[in-house]
Scaffold this motif. Sequence first.
Motif, PDB file in Angstrom:
ATOM      1  N   VAL A   5       0.837  -1.194   0.000  1.00  0.00           N
ATOM      2  CA  VAL A   5       0.000   0.000   0.000  1.00  0.00           C
ATOM      3  C   VAL A   5       0.875   1.248   0.000  1.00  0.00           C
ATOM      4  O   VAL A   5       2.067   1.189   0.312  1.00  0.00           O
ATOM      5  N   ALA A   6       0.239   2.354  -0.321  1.00  0.00           N
ATOM      6  CA  ALA A   6       0.895   3.661  -0.236  1.00  0.00           C
ATOM      7  C   ALA A   6      -0.085   4.637   0.394  1.00  0.00           C
ATOM      8  O   ALA A   6      -1.296   4.533   0.194  1.00  0.00           O
ATOM      9  N   ARG A   7       0.461   5.563   1.134  1.00  0.00           N
ATOM     10  CA  ARG A   7      -0.349   6.650   1.691  1.00  0.00           C
ATOM     11  C   ARG A   7      -0.385   7.756   0.646  1.00  0.00           C
ATOM     12  O   ARG A   7       0.645   8.188   0.150  1.00  0.00           O
ATOM     13  N   LYS A   8      -1.580   8.217   0.321  1.00  0.00           N
ATOM     14  CA  LYS A   8      -1.773   9.282  -0.671  1.00  0.00           C
ATOM     15  C   LYS A   8      -2.553  10.423  -0.019  1.00  0.00           C
ATOM     16  O   LYS A   8      -3.391  10.174   0.850  1.00  0.00           O
ATOM     17  N   PRO A   9      -2.318  11.650  -0.448  1.00  0.00           N
ATOM     18  CA  PRO A   9      -3.110  12.759   0.108  1.00  0.00           C
ATOM     19  C   PRO A   9      -4.587  12.581  -0.218  1.00  0.00           C
ATOM     20  O   PRO A   9      -4.946  12.138  -1.311  1.00  0.00           O
ATOM     21  N   HIS A  10      -5.418  12.904   0.747  1.00  0.00           N
ATOM     22  CA  HIS A  10      -6.866  12.862   0.528  1.00  0.00           C
ATOM     23  C   HIS A  10      -7.224  14.020  -0.402  1.00  0.00           C
ATOM     24  O   HIS A  10      -6.820  15.160  -0.158  1.00  0.00           O
ATOM     25  N   PRO A  11      -7.985  13.771  -1.462  1.00  0.00           N
ATOM     26  CA  PRO A  11      -8.264  14.839  -2.426  1.00  0.00           C
ATOM     27  C   PRO A  11      -9.157  15.964  -1.890  1.00  0.00           C
ATOM     28  O   PRO A  11      -9.142  17.068  -2.432  1.00  0.00           O
ATOM     29  N   GLU A  12      -9.914  15.693  -0.824  1.00  0.00           N
ATOM     30  CA  GLU A  12     -10.859  16.698  -0.315  1.00  0.00           C
ATOM     31  C   GLU A  12     -10.488  17.267   1.054  1.00  0.00           C
ATOM     32  O   GLU A  12     -11.081  18.253   1.480  1.00  0.00           O
ATOM     33  N   ASP A  13      -9.535  16.641   1.736  1.00  0.00           N
ATOM     34  CA  ASP A  13      -9.191  17.084   3.085  1.00  0.00           C
ATOM     35  C   ASP A  13      -7.688  16.897   3.290  1.00  0.00           C
ATOM     36  O   ASP A  13      -7.218  15.771   3.452  1.00  0.00           O
ATOM     37  N   ARG A  14      -6.948  17.981   3.294  1.00  0.00           N
ATOM     38  CA  ARG A  14      -5.490  17.922   3.389  1.00  0.00           C
ATOM     39  C   ARG A  14      -4.999  17.309   4.687  1.00  0.00           C
ATOM     40  O   ARG A  14      -3.850  16.879   4.789  1.00  0.00           O
ATOM     41  N   ARG A  15      -5.846  17.255   5.705  1.00  0.00           N
ATOM     42  CA  ARG A  15      -5.441  16.681   6.992  1.00  0.00           C
ATOM     43  C   ARG A  15      -5.475  15.158   6.972  1.00  0.00           C
ATOM     44  O   ARG A  15      -4.918  14.520   7.854  1.00  0.00           O
ATOM     45  N   LYS A  16      -6.124  14.577   5.977  1.00  0.00           N
ATOM     46  CA  LYS A  16      -6.301  13.127   5.927  1.00  0.00           C
ATOM     47  C   LYS A  16      -5.430  12.504   4.841  1.00  0.00           C
ATOM     48  O   LYS A  16      -4.993  13.179   3.917  1.00  0.00           O
ATOM     49  N   VAL A  17      -5.217  11.197   4.982  1.00  0.00           N
ATOM     50  CA  VAL A  17      -4.551  10.425   3.936  1.00  0.00           C
ATOM     51  C   VAL A  17      -5.473   9.284   3.520  1.00  0.00           C
ATOM     52  O   VAL A  17      -6.332   8.851   4.289  1.00  0.00           O
ATOM     53  N   LEU A  18      -5.274   8.835   2.308  1.00  0.00           N
ATOM     54  CA  LEU A  18      -5.950   7.637   1.821  1.00  0.00           C
ATOM     55  C   LEU A  18      -4.911   6.536   1.690  1.00  0.00           C
ATOM     56  O   LEU A  18      -3.778   6.781   1.278  1.00  0.00           O
ATOM     57  N   ILE A  19      -5.319   5.342   2.038  1.00  0.00           N
ATOM     58  CA  ILE A  19      -4.464   4.181   1.876  1.00  0.00           C
ATOM     59  C   ILE A  19      -4.895   3.500   0.588  1.00  0.00           C
ATOM     60  O   ILE A  19      -6.065   3.141   0.423  1.00  0.00           O
ATOM     61  N   GLU A  20      -3.941   3.343  -0.316  1.00  0.00           N
ATOM     62  CA  GLU A  20      -4.231   2.813  -1.653  1.00  0.00           C
ATOM     63  C   GLU A  20      -3.400   1.553  -1.879  1.00  0.00           C
ATOM     64  O   GLU A  20      -2.203   1.524  -1.591  1.00  0.00           O
ATOM     65  N   ILE A  21      -4.034   0.524  -2.417  1.00  0.00           N
ATOM     66  CA  ILE A  21      -3.342  -0.738  -2.669  1.00  0.00           C
ATOM     67  C   ILE A  21      -2.623  -0.703  -4.006  1.00  0.00           C
ATOM     68  O   ILE A  21      -3.068  -0.043  -4.938  1.00  0.00           O
ATOM     69  N   ASP A  22      -1.521  -1.413  -4.093  1.00  0.00           N
ATOM     70  CA  ASP A  22      -0.776  -1.560  -5.341  1.00  0.00           C
ATOM     71  C   ASP A  22      -1.492  -2.635  -6.171  1.00  0.00           C
ATOM     72  O   ASP A  22      -1.427  -3.824  -5.851  1.00  0.00           O
ATOM     73  N   GLY A  23      -2.185  -2.199  -7.210  1.00  0.00           N
ATOM     74  CA  GLY A  23      -2.980  -3.114  -8.034  1.00  0.00           C
ATOM     75  C   GLY A  23      -2.167  -4.215  -8.674  1.00  0.00           C
ATOM     76  O   GLY A  23      -2.649  -5.346  -8.812  1.00  0.00           O
ATOM     77  N   ALA A  24      -0.935  -3.940  -9.038  1.00  0.00           N
ATOM     78  CA  ALA A  24      -0.097  -4.961  -9.680  1.00  0.00           C
ATOM     79  C   ALA A  24       0.209  -6.099  -8.707  1.00  0.00           C
ATOM     80  O   ALA A  24       0.211  -7.276  -9.094  1.00  0.00           O
ATOM     81  N   ARG A  25       0.438  -5.749  -7.437  1.00  0.00           N
ATOM     82  CA  ARG A  25       0.707  -6.794  -6.430  1.00  0.00           C
ATOM     83  C   ARG A  25      -0.521  -7.666  -6.218  1.00  0.00           C
ATOM     84  O   ARG A  25      -0.422  -8.877  -6.067  1.00  0.00           O
TER      85      ARG A  25
END
Length: 160
Positions: A82-102
């Motif tokens: 996974v990677a932590r990505k900035p939340h597109p609507e709230d700069r205080r939050k992060v989104l956890i995103e899975i690596d689709g290839a894995r």
Amino acid sequence: MSSERAELVERILSGSRALSTETVMFHTVIAEQSGLSAVEAKVSDYLARFGPQTPKALSQLSGLAPASITALIDRLEGKGIVARKPHPEDRRKVLIEIDGARMAAAAPLWDHLVKSVREACEKYTDSELDAVIRFLADATAITHDSTSLITRRREPERDR
């Protein structure tokens, strides 16, 4: 409740227990093949099914304590899952995103199970499949609630 109905309920409970055990064993083997713990694999599955999530949402989905989710995300990030990505609507939050290839690389491990379940479904009528679907939804919700209840009992009072 009639004794016949009570026997059917006991058979459901027994069958559910057997299925649960076999499911945990299957998922443990899948996780090991991917270099993950069973819990890491299942939280990854939430991300694969529902898309990027905040840590709070992952805690709610899994029923696990927020501190446990944070440590788990750290481990998954360290493994490149996974990677932590900035939340597109709230700069205080992060989104956890899975690596689709894995995730795609692990997909063939599921082929036999998926094919066999599809074949097993052919033995049932549409109305029987509808009943199974309803039961699975109920059992999933009950299991999730049970996980949350146990987790809440373990959390220190200040974390609630």
